[in-house]
Design a protein around this motif. Sequence first.
Motif, PDB file in Angstrom:
ATOM      1  N   ARG A   1       0.833  -1.215   0.000  1.00  0.00           N
ATOM      2  CA  ARG A   1       0.000   0.000   0.000  1.00  0.00           C
ATOM      3  C   ARG A   1       0.867   1.264   0.000  1.00  0.00           C
ATOM      4  O   ARG A   1       0.537   2.245  -0.651  1.00  0.00           O
ATOM      5  N   THR A   2       1.969   1.260   0.763  1.00  0.00           N
ATOM      6  CA  THR A   2       2.789   2.471   0.847  1.00  0.00           C
ATOM      7  C   THR A   2       3.630   2.651  -0.418  1.00  0.00           C
ATOM      8  O   THR A   2       3.896   3.779  -0.828  1.00  0.00           O
TER       9      THR A   2
ATOM     10  N   ASP B   1       5.970  12.102  12.487  1.00  0.00           N
ATOM     11  CA  ASP B   1       5.450  12.868  11.338  1.00  0.00           C
ATOM     12  C   ASP B   1       4.377  12.031  10.626  1.00  0.00           C
ATOM     13  O   ASP B   1       4.680  11.163   9.802  1.00  0.00           O
ATOM     14  N   LEU B   2       3.110  12.271  10.983  1.00  0.00           N
ATOM     15  CA  LEU B   2       2.015  11.452  10.441  1.00  0.00           C
ATOM     16  C   LEU B   2       1.717  11.797   8.985  1.00  0.00           C
ATOM     17  O   LEU B   2       0.992  11.091   8.315  1.00  0.00           O
ATOM     18  N   HIS B   3       2.267  12.936   8.537  1.00  0.00           N
ATOM     19  CA  HIS B   3       1.899  13.409   7.200  1.00  0.00           C
ATOM     20  C   HIS B   3       3.034  13.288   6.180  1.00  0.00           C
ATOM     21  O   HIS B   3       2.922  13.781   5.061  1.00  0.00           O
ATOM     22  N   MET B   4       4.107  12.629   6.560  1.00  0.00           N
ATOM     23  CA  MET B   4       5.219  12.464   5.597  1.00  0.00           C
ATOM     24  C   MET B   4       4.738  11.633   4.410  1.00  0.00           C
ATOM     25  O   MET B   4       3.819  10.806   4.551  1.00  0.00           O
ATOM     26  N   PRO B   5       5.320  11.822   3.246  1.00  0.00           N
ATOM     27  CA  PRO B   5       4.914  10.977   2.115  1.00  0.00           C
ATOM     28  C   PRO B   5       5.263   9.516   2.425  1.00  0.00           C
ATOM     29  O   PRO B   5       6.303   9.244   3.034  1.00  0.00           O
ATOM     30  N   CYS B   6       4.392   8.632   2.027  1.00  0.00           N
ATOM     31  CA  CYS B   6       4.582   7.204   2.326  1.00  0.00           C
ATOM     32  C   CYS B   6       5.969   6.695   1.940  1.00  0.00           C
ATOM     33  O   CYS B   6       6.532   5.847   2.612  1.00  0.00           O
ATOM     34  N   ARG B   7       6.482   7.233   0.828  1.00  0.00           N
ATOM     35  CA  ARG B   7       7.750   6.706   0.310  1.00  0.00           C
ATOM     36  C   ARG B   7       8.918   6.936   1.284  1.00  0.00           C
ATOM     37  O   ARG B   7       9.918   6.244   1.235  1.00  0.00           O
TER      38      ARG B   7
END
Length: 409
Positions: free
Chosen positions: A279-280, A312-318
């Motif tokens: 998913r990520t 950091d809950l909003h970092m890009p998944c990558r």
Amino acid sequence: MRIAIIGGGAAGMIASIVAARNGAQVTVLEQLPRVGKKLLATGNGRCNITNINMGIEYFHGSNRDFAKTVIGRFNQKTTIEFFEDLGIHCVVESGGKIFPASGQASSVLDVLRFEMQQLGVVELCESRAETIAYGKKGFKIRVKGKDTITADKVILATGGKANPSLGANGSGYDLAKALGHKIIEPFPSLVKLKLDAPFLKSLSGAKINGEAAIEVDGKILRQENGEILFANYGLSGPPILQLSRTAGEQLSMGKKVNIVLDLFPEMSLQEFEELLEKRTSLRGDKPLAFSFVGLINKRFINVLLKEAGITDLHMPCRDITKSELKAIANKMKRWIMVISGTQSWSEAQVTAGGVDVSQINPDTMESKIVPGLYFAGEIIDIDGDCGGFNLQWAWSSGYIAGLSASIKK
Ligand SMILES: Cc1cc2nc3c(=O)[nH]c(=O)nc-3n(C[C@H](O)[C@H](O)[C@H](O)COP(=O)(O)OP(=O)(O)OC[C@H]3O[C@@H](n4cnc5c(N)ncnc54)[C@H](O)[C@@H]3O)c2cc1C
């Protein structure tokens, strides 16, 4: 034969019918203005009378074999026949639970009371038994504010301590103790669990499906599946109520008790990690927290990520590291919380503990200490799981107590 039954609950009512059918003169003493108040509240007002899947594994107490003997003598089949004969058409629902086809607990109470009246059972309501004395001439029961009652035999069916607004308040233990009986320390069961966790406020009212387990000293003692409800005090829902007995027992022994939630019990940890990786990596541009939308209830995402140590809950998944992903997978598969207690008696459906069964004959329910004294129902150190097992215990023990007390020797 004059039999006085103390307590007009499920156990006392069935005992009164059986004894009166056997020719006894029966008086039921009930402290509330009416008999059967708790029965009306059972099964969310529908009364889960019993369960077709009967087995010793659904019962608890210091000696489960005691319950096996008693239920073996008046089991779920004979219980259904008993109620069908009174006019209750029984239907089976999920999990083998038996309910009246009317869907009304009041219909169960109505047919029991009708039968009691037909048989001439005397109901003395607003009559609280305060003391019981016995001698060669039988029993003398002092009733609060009323005349003393005399009887040849007494059945104690006062219930336990659970939900005192529906009657039972533990007074039966004092009566039993005064007659020489030992009480196994009661504690609330089928009750909500309290947690001391910072996230409860934000999750209050949220529900999630999964597997919940009680863990003590690194060992899983019991696990249950189903819908788990978060509240501002802790956890509730069917699996939690089932687990509360084990939790309460361990807490009363002074143990540190964990509850462990697996939010994806159908997958192994490795399978779940692979799913998260997929998913990520598929949509690396999504903010991390958003990548869990559609996988779990949205209200849990931020809490679980924070609990997994993600800042950091909003970092890009990558940008997420392998070890961070592992920590998230671990949290969702093994979310460990410390249980700080159970809710109080007023919230409990049933009492664990009670009159020690080693002093009761399971073939007759007669006291081994006081001849002519019998016990029935929740007052005894036997309790059951959710699903009709507690009422079955009341019916079985009440039936046998009523039958044996009314047999003329
Ligand atoms: C909300 C709720 C829902 C439930 N739902 C279910 C269900 O669907 N299925 C199931 O199997 N179990 C259910 N249970 C559990 C079940 O109701 C009890 O285990 C069962 O009713 C116990 O029966 P009892 O006769 O032993 O005690 P009780 O029903 O508690 O009756 C005892 C009676 O004795 C009276 N009494 C006490 N002391 C005295 C005294 N000194 N003098 C005179 N009277 C006295 C009390 O007022 C009371 O009426 C539920 C319990 C609750 C609280």
